[in-house]
Design an enzyme around this catalytic site. Structure first.
Site, mmCIF file in Angstrom:
data_model
loop_
_atom_site.group_PDB
_atom_site.id
_atom_site.type_symbol
_atom_site.label_atom_id
_atom_site.label_comp_id
_atom_site.label_asym_id
_atom_site.label_seq_id
_atom_site.Cartn_x
_atom_site.Cartn_y
_atom_site.Cartn_z
ATOM 1 N N LYS A 44 -22.451 77.398 -42.613
ATOM 2 C CA LYS A 44 -22.632 78.656 -43.349
ATOM 3 C C LYS A 44 -21.546 79.660 -42.958
ATOM 4 O O LYS A 44 -20.788 79.437 -42.008
ATOM 5 C CB LYS A 44 -24.016 79.223 -43.063
ATOM 6 C CG LYS A 44 -24.209 79.672 -41.630
ATOM 7 C CD LYS A 44 -25.657 80.080 -41.366
ATOM 8 C CE LYS A 44 -25.814 80.538 -39.939
ATOM 9 N NZ LYS A 44 -27.222 80.788 -39.598
ATOM 10 N N TYR B 93 -1.961 106.523 -38.725
ATOM 11 C CA TYR B 93 -2.717 107.604 -39.368
ATOM 12 C C TYR B 93 -3.365 108.498 -38.323
ATOM 13 O O TYR B 93 -3.908 108.007 -37.334
ATOM 14 C CB TYR B 93 -3.813 107.031 -40.268
ATOM 15 C CG TYR B 93 -3.301 106.280 -41.466
ATOM 16 C CD1 TYR B 93 -2.277 106.791 -42.257
ATOM 17 C CD2 TYR B 93 -3.863 105.059 -41.832
ATOM 18 C CE1 TYR B 93 -1.820 106.103 -43.368
ATOM 19 C CE2 TYR B 93 -3.416 104.360 -42.942
ATOM 20 C CZ TYR B 93 -2.391 104.888 -43.708
ATOM 21 O OH TYR B 93 -1.949 104.210 -44.795
ATOM 22 N N MET C 227 -5.722 99.449 -43.201
ATOM 23 C CA MET C 227 -6.270 98.439 -44.103
ATOM 24 C C MET C 227 -5.510 97.122 -44.000
ATOM 25 O O MET C 227 -6.110 96.046 -43.958
ATOM 26 C CB MET C 227 -6.242 98.954 -45.547
ATOM 27 C CG MET C 227 -7.039 98.090 -46.499
ATOM 28 S SD MET C 227 -6.922 98.638 -48.212
ATOM 29 C CE MET C 227 -7.748 100.222 -48.150
HETATM 30 C C1 LIG Z 1 -27.458 80.109 -38.382
HETATM 31 C C2 LIG Z 1 -28.555 79.149 -38.315
HETATM 32 C C3 LIG Z 1 -28.470 78.058 -37.443
HETATM 33 C C4 LIG Z 1 -27.322 77.873 -36.463
HETATM 34 O O1 LIG Z 1 -27.389 78.852 -35.451
HETATM 35 P P1 LIG Z 1 -26.327 78.848 -34.238
HETATM 36 O O2 LIG Z 1 -26.867 79.823 -33.267
HETATM 37 O O3 LIG Z 1 -25.040 79.316 -34.843
HETATM 38 O O4 LIG Z 1 -26.232 77.474 -33.740
HETATM 39 C C5 LIG Z 1 -29.489 77.131 -37.481
HETATM 40 N N1 LIG Z 1 -30.527 77.273 -38.329
HETATM 41 C C6 LIG Z 1 -30.648 78.309 -39.180
HETATM 42 C C7 LIG Z 1 -31.827 78.412 -40.081
HETATM 43 C C8 LIG Z 1 -29.678 79.299 -39.193
HETATM 44 O O5 LIG Z 1 -29.795 80.337 -40.024
#
Ligand SMILES: *Cc1c(COP(=O)(O)O)cnc(C)c1O
Length: 419
Positions: free
Chosen positions: A69, A312, A360
């Site tokens: 993710k 800035y 930026m």
């Molecule tokens: C993000 C997540 C993980 C992984 O977590 P880590 O601490 O990065 O290993 C596992 N399960 C779910 C549901 C998550 O949202």
């Protein structure tokens, strides 16, 4: 000094992923690495090393799932997928489009098809697409009963594989223990289109503490809910998974049938508490290897006379005749503005302070000690150069956040290369 200068050669690897090799002695930077933007290097051997550590820890019975993710924690979804697909037992994503991307990767490279689980929300149409692509989904609430008719009218070749999420104490998605079986009863009559394959939950505070009583309570709730669901649906077995990185390392009882390893796959400890618990509680605490480096070439290197202002708001004034490098990276790219006047970057293996405000698209660093003329330099914003290292934890601390946020906010527009 010049032997330290970083330089590269690049080529396009499998599935269009750019591969770079660090070359010594120095050669000109290649055209695939952008001249006027920063880039991210993903170390394939570090990812493989971290996966191998978990394999050793988990043994043969626990399946190793990797979490992709947040654009693979900012490392680049396509780049990380190209390295870890062959090494993982299953893959977890948030967005169903990423799951379909995995299936495309498998088709174009001829890789074997792996189990893919979408952890995030999907709508009814996406549920149909997941079923058609043999991608698993997570069933989080009774609202899923509304998807059953859409799934039926899609005339699926096989039912959708689902994992029932139990809220065991995080207070996020999932059925509470009390809602089983009343809120899951729609699944009894939907077995023609939904096959409940697994049960999962997620820990609330394994990373925040060094004693795990709350996690153990969550495990008990999951176990009760799983038994109740077995009775209700008449299933003999579910794939059970609850552990993310911290629990996979520290709580053997939480490993169950599969673990979901995110941050540690990328070589980062979930927290200093987790690291501390591992160092006192494990016979052989894993030695994680961070996989990400973030670098850029200077846009300009120039001399300033004593008393000149920089940036800035004129917040920095050269206390002496100084040499500064203008770097083409800013908060648009994910370099937090809170790093203004606080962070360092590495040039020629030396720490150089960020002077003035983060802009930026630019930062300015004092390279008086690190560069001895105005020729172009390569700066390391995050990662190692020579004997110096700027870790994600260090940068996140300077920016008053956590390393999870720092890496996942690295701009998706940045060029990422596998090294
Ligand atoms: C993000 C997540 C993980 C992984 O977590 P880590 O601490 O990065 O290993 C596992 N399960 C779910 C549901 C998550 O949202």
């Amino acid at each position: 000094m010049s032997t330290r200068r970083l330089s590269y050669s690049c080529f396009r690897g499998r599935d269009g992923v750019t591969i770079a090799r660090v070359i010594t002695p120095p050669r000109p930077l290649p055209h695939l690495l952008p001249a006027r933007a920063s880039w991210i290097e993903v170390d394939a051997s570090a990812l493989a090393h971290n996966i191998a550590l978990f394999r050793r820890l988990l043994g043969e019975k626990v399946r190793l799932g990797v979490v992709l993710k947040g654009n693979a924690y900012g490392h680049g979804f396509a780049q990380v997928l190209s390295v870890v697909h062959a090494l993982a037992d299953l893959l977890y994503v948030i967005d169903p489009r990423d799951a379909l991307e995995v299936r495309r990767f498998e088709e174009t490279t001829g890789a074997t098809s792996k189990q893919v689980v979408v952890l995030g929300a999907v709508d009814a149409q996406e549920a149909v697409e997941c079923a058609q692509a043999d991608v698993d989904v997570v069933i989080t609430d009774a609202g899923w009963s509304n998807y059953v008719s859409t799934l039926r009218s899609a005339s699926l070749m096989r039912p959708l594989s689902g994992h029932v999420h139990i809220d065991t104490g995080l207070g996020r998605e999932g059925f509470t223990r009390d809602q089983i079986p009343s809120h899951t009863s729609f699944l009894d009559d939907a077995s023609d289109v939904i096959n409940v394959r697994g049960v999962l939950s997620h820990f609330a505070n394994t990373e925040d503490v060094t004693e795990q009583s709350y996690a153990n309570r969550q495990l008990r709730v999951l176990s009760e809910a799983t038994e109740a669901l077995k009775m209700a649906l008449g299933n003999a077995h579910f794939e059970r998974h609850i552990a993310a990185s911290a629990a996979a390392m520290l709580l053997p009882a939480a490993r169950l049938d599969a673990v979901r390893v995110g941050i540690a796959l990328y070589g980062l400890w979930p927290s200093s508490e987790t690291r501390l618990s591992a160092s006192v509680g494990m016979d052989e605490p894993p030695k994680l290897h961070p996989a990400l480096s973030w670098r850029c070439r200077s846009q300009a290197v120039k001399s300033l006379s004593a008393g000149a202002y920089v940036g800035y708001g004129c917040t920095w004034r050269a206390p002496r005749a100084s040499r500064v490098a203008v770097l083409p990276v800013g908060y648009f790219d994910g370099y937090p503005r809170l790093l203004s006047g606080r962070a360092h970057v590495l040039v020629n293996g030396q720490r150089c302070p960020v002077v003035g405000r983060v802009m930026m698209n630019h930062i300015i660093v004092d390279v008086t000690e690190a560069a001895h003329d105005d020729t172009e330099v390569v700066a390391t914003l995050l990662g190692t150069d020579g004997d110096e290292c700027l870790s994600a934890e260090l940068l996140a601390g300077w920016a008053q956040t956590i390393h999870y946020e720092l890496v996942t906010r690295l701009g998706p527009h940045l060029c990422r290369v596998v090294v």
